[in-house]
Design a protein around this motif. Structure first.
Motif, PDB file in Angstrom:
ATOM      1  N   ARG A 155       6.965 -10.217   5.387  1.00  0.00           N
ATOM      2  CA  ARG A 155       7.255 -10.171   6.820  1.00  0.00           C
ATOM      3  C   ARG A 155       8.740 -10.021   7.141  1.00  0.00           C
ATOM      4  O   ARG A 155       9.094  -9.698   8.276  1.00  0.00           O
TER       5      ARG A 155
ATOM      6  N   SER B 188       3.612  -6.241   2.346  1.00  0.00           N
ATOM      7  CA  SER B 188       3.188  -7.314   3.257  1.00  0.00           C
ATOM      8  C   SER B 188       4.313  -8.262   3.659  1.00  0.00           C
ATOM      9  O   SER B 188       4.184  -8.966   4.657  1.00  0.00           O
TER      10      SER B 188
ATOM     11  N   LYS C 222      -1.784  -5.965   9.695  1.00  0.00           N
ATOM     12  CA  LYS C 222      -0.840  -4.848   9.805  1.00  0.00           C
ATOM     13  C   LYS C 222      -1.088  -3.808   8.707  1.00  0.00           C
ATOM     14  O   LYS C 222      -0.933  -2.613   8.918  1.00  0.00           O
ATOM     15  N   LEU C 223      -1.424  -4.292   7.508  1.00  0.00           N
ATOM     16  CA  LEU C 223      -1.687  -3.363   6.394  1.00  0.00           C
ATOM     17  C   LEU C 223      -3.111  -2.808   6.454  1.00  0.00           C
ATOM     18  O   LEU C 223      -3.477  -1.952   5.657  1.00  0.00           O
TER      19      LEU C 223
ATOM     20  N   ILE D  23       0.859  -1.184   0.000  1.00  0.00           N
ATOM     21  CA  ILE D  23       0.000   0.000   0.000  1.00  0.00           C
ATOM     22  C   ILE D  23       0.898   1.237   0.000  1.00  0.00           C
ATOM     23  O   ILE D  23       2.061   1.181   0.391  1.00  0.00           O
TER      24      ILE D  23
ATOM     25  N   THR E 227      -2.103 -13.793   7.884  1.00  0.00           N
ATOM     26  CA  THR E 227      -3.187 -12.996   8.454  1.00  0.00           C
ATOM     27  C   THR E 227      -2.614 -11.808   9.239  1.00  0.00           C
ATOM     28  O   THR E 227      -3.174 -10.704   9.214  1.00  0.00           O
ATOM     29  N   THR E 228      -1.470 -12.029   9.853  1.00  0.00           N
ATOM     30  CA  THR E 228      -0.795 -10.935  10.560  1.00  0.00           C
ATOM     31  C   THR E 228      -0.478  -9.784   9.609  1.00  0.00           C
ATOM     32  O   THR E 228      -0.695  -8.613   9.939  1.00  0.00           O
ATOM     33  N   SER E 229       0.020 -10.092   8.412  1.00  0.00           N
ATOM     34  CA  SER E 229       0.319  -9.055   7.427  1.00  0.00           C
ATOM     35  C   SER E 229      -0.942  -8.333   6.980  1.00  0.00           C
ATOM     36  O   SER E 229      -0.947  -7.099   6.846  1.00  0.00           O
TER      37      SER E 229
ATOM     38  N   LEU F 270      -5.863  -4.099   5.539  1.00  0.00           N
ATOM     39  CA  LEU F 270      -6.536  -4.306   4.249  1.00  0.00           C
ATOM     40  C   LEU F 270      -8.034  -4.361   4.445  1.00  0.00           C
ATOM     41  O   LEU F 270      -8.529  -4.965   5.390  1.00  0.00           O
TER      42      LEU F 270
END
Lengths: 69, 69, 69, 69, 69, 69
Positions: E6, E4, D46-47, C68, D41-43, D49
């Motif tokens: 990590r 994204s 964090k973003l 993003i 799912t963590t990413s 989305l």
């Protein structure tokens, strides 16, 4: 469709373990070995994979490492 | 060393094609099939790969796709 | 052949840059964007890729990251 | 941050399917096509989305295969 | 841009080995270790990579395997 | 076993998050950084991974991208 991936290994689906997003598929290949694939559950359903079905394990050459004893 | 990669397929080096940065290795596996790997030339040299040598093709399960006819 | 890879994007080969082991292919896709692929030179030759040819860029979902601004 | 990945394709998040570890994101890209990404799912959290959000699908060139009909 | 992936590890370019299509970059990271990247030569040139330059090694979590002794 | 993967980074397991098919492992590496791996839950169990255990994060060079600020 013909794809550039250099590894296209024929086999038979041995087991399918479905999760909510990812699905693990174990494939028996010629010579008695096994290959394991992790794909999206959506893909597994679109391909209608089932135990005993004939499939190919497809791997791009750049994903294959080499090990020695 | 024991590695998490689910695909560890024994074979024999058939051919090695070295470029300045990348090297392509063709491996004969059990059952008569072949696998192809593209690794860095530095790695191929560190492992002292040569035709006829015993190796394993190592692939992470998340790199294995599945195809059907 | 039907493959599990979730990304299968139609396009046209714009340029091909061949090295001894690896070949870089730039593909123009719908909407005016571009995709870039690095495959083995052997694969590029087996598929007889040439500029202007119709192709698909194929990517496994687990290889796609998200960014993003 | 500027990244070496050759494929950076602008799009809009269409759907998000969250699992405990992996999350599948479908992205609408220019020209009407779709791309699918599987990330942790963590990413995804964090973003932050969400459907309708502007994103880029990022893919390293070595992960892009080529297919022909 | 926020991505994204990590694994985003800061380091310094130690060596660059350019081939016609692929380039190998060795990066010194904190703690004295090294990471090695193989990217397209076009990418290396676009980023104007040079020895001593500050960079990040970026890796998607699904590309990281785990080994034990 | 000696593997071609150019990135073999020693560390300690910090956290393990198990899903039905995929497991996320966070590893503390030298210099205080972290790496994150997503492997199959079957692999995590076969390796008997546990918090505090000594491991290596293994990555093929072709999976490492480079970013600059």
């Amino acid at each position: 469709m013909k794809i550039s991936a250099r590894n296209q290994i024929a086999g038979t689906v041995k087991t399918i373990k479905k999760g909510p997003v990812s699905t693990e598929v174990v494939i028996t290949i010629a010579g008695g070995g096994e290959m394991v694939s992790s794909i999206t559950t959506t893909s597994a359903e679109k391909l209608k994979l089932k135990e005993g079905g004939k499939v190919y394990a497809i791997v791009k050459a750049s994903e294959v490492m080499i090990a020695i004893d």
